[in-house]
Design a protein around this motif. Structure first.
Motif, short mmCIF file in Angstrom:
data_model
loop_
_atom_site.label_atom_id
_atom_site.label_comp_id
_atom_site.label_asym_id
_atom_site.label_seq_id
_atom_site.Cartn_x
_atom_site.Cartn_y
_atom_site.Cartn_z
N UNK A 205 -27.10 -35.93 -51.17
CA UNK A 205 -26.64 -35.73 -49.81
C UNK A 205 -27.08 -36.85 -48.86
N UNK A 206 -28.25 -37.43 -49.11
CA UNK A 206 -28.66 -38.58 -48.32
C UNK A 206 -27.70 -39.74 -48.53
N UNK A 207 -27.36 -39.99 -49.78
CA UNK A 207 -26.43 -41.07 -50.09
C UNK A 207 -25.07 -40.81 -49.46
N UNK B 99 -23.11 -43.14 -46.71
CA UNK B 99 -21.74 -43.62 -46.91
C UNK B 99 -20.85 -43.21 -45.75
N UNK B 100 -21.00 -41.99 -45.26
CA UNK B 100 -20.21 -41.55 -44.12
C UNK B 100 -20.55 -42.34 -42.86
N UNK B 101 -21.83 -42.59 -42.66
CA UNK B 101 -22.26 -43.37 -41.50
C UNK B 101 -21.69 -44.78 -41.57
N UNK B 102 -21.74 -45.38 -42.74
CA UNK B 102 -21.18 -46.72 -42.92
C UNK B 102 -19.68 -46.71 -42.62
N UNK B 103 -18.97 -45.71 -43.11
CA UNK B 103 -17.53 -45.61 -42.87
C UNK B 103 -17.25 -45.44 -41.38
N UNK C 172 -15.30 -47.82 -36.47
CA UNK C 172 -15.55 -47.78 -35.04
C UNK C 172 -15.55 -46.37 -34.47
N UNK C 173 -15.53 -45.36 -35.32
CA UNK C 173 -15.57 -43.97 -34.85
C UNK C 173 -17.01 -43.49 -34.74
N UNK C 174 -17.23 -42.65 -33.77
CA UNK C 174 -18.59 -42.11 -33.57
C UNK C 174 -18.73 -40.85 -34.30
#
Length: 96
Positions: free
Chosen positions: A79-81, A85-89, A94-96
């Motif tokens: 879940x950390x990974x 990955x979601x944060x990077x995406x 450019x979405x918050x």
């Protein structure tokens, strides 16, 4: 193949451990993930990791505790990974 202190092959002992604790490891992984396929992967990976370290376990009789802790650690890592990955995406799009 080497044997444990009772003279049983470690492969046979590990098969016994898998039969005894595999269903519980799978159940825990499924309860934590809600995904049957991921749960199976996590439970199997936990067994593989413990098999590699079986001789190093301080208390082989505490295998169940080591196994369940390993399952939990693998799930937390997954879940950390996924969150990274979601944060990077989000940053890439450019979405918050």
């Amino acid at each position: 193949m080497s044997t444990d202190r009772r003279g049983k092959s470690l492969g046979g002992r590990f098969e016994d451990l898998y039969a005894a604790h595999g269903p519980e490891a799978l159940r825990l992984a499924y309860l934590m993930t809600g995904d049957r396929v991921l749960a199976e992967d996590v439970a199997q990976e936990a067994f593989v990791r413990l098999l590699k370290r079986f001789h190093d376990l301080r208390n082989p009789d505490a295998f169940r505790a080591y196994l369940l802790r390993t399952v939990m650690n693998l799930i937390k890592s997954h879940f950390r990974k996924l969150e990274r990955e979601r944060e990077f995406a989000r940053l890439e799009t450019g979405h918050q």
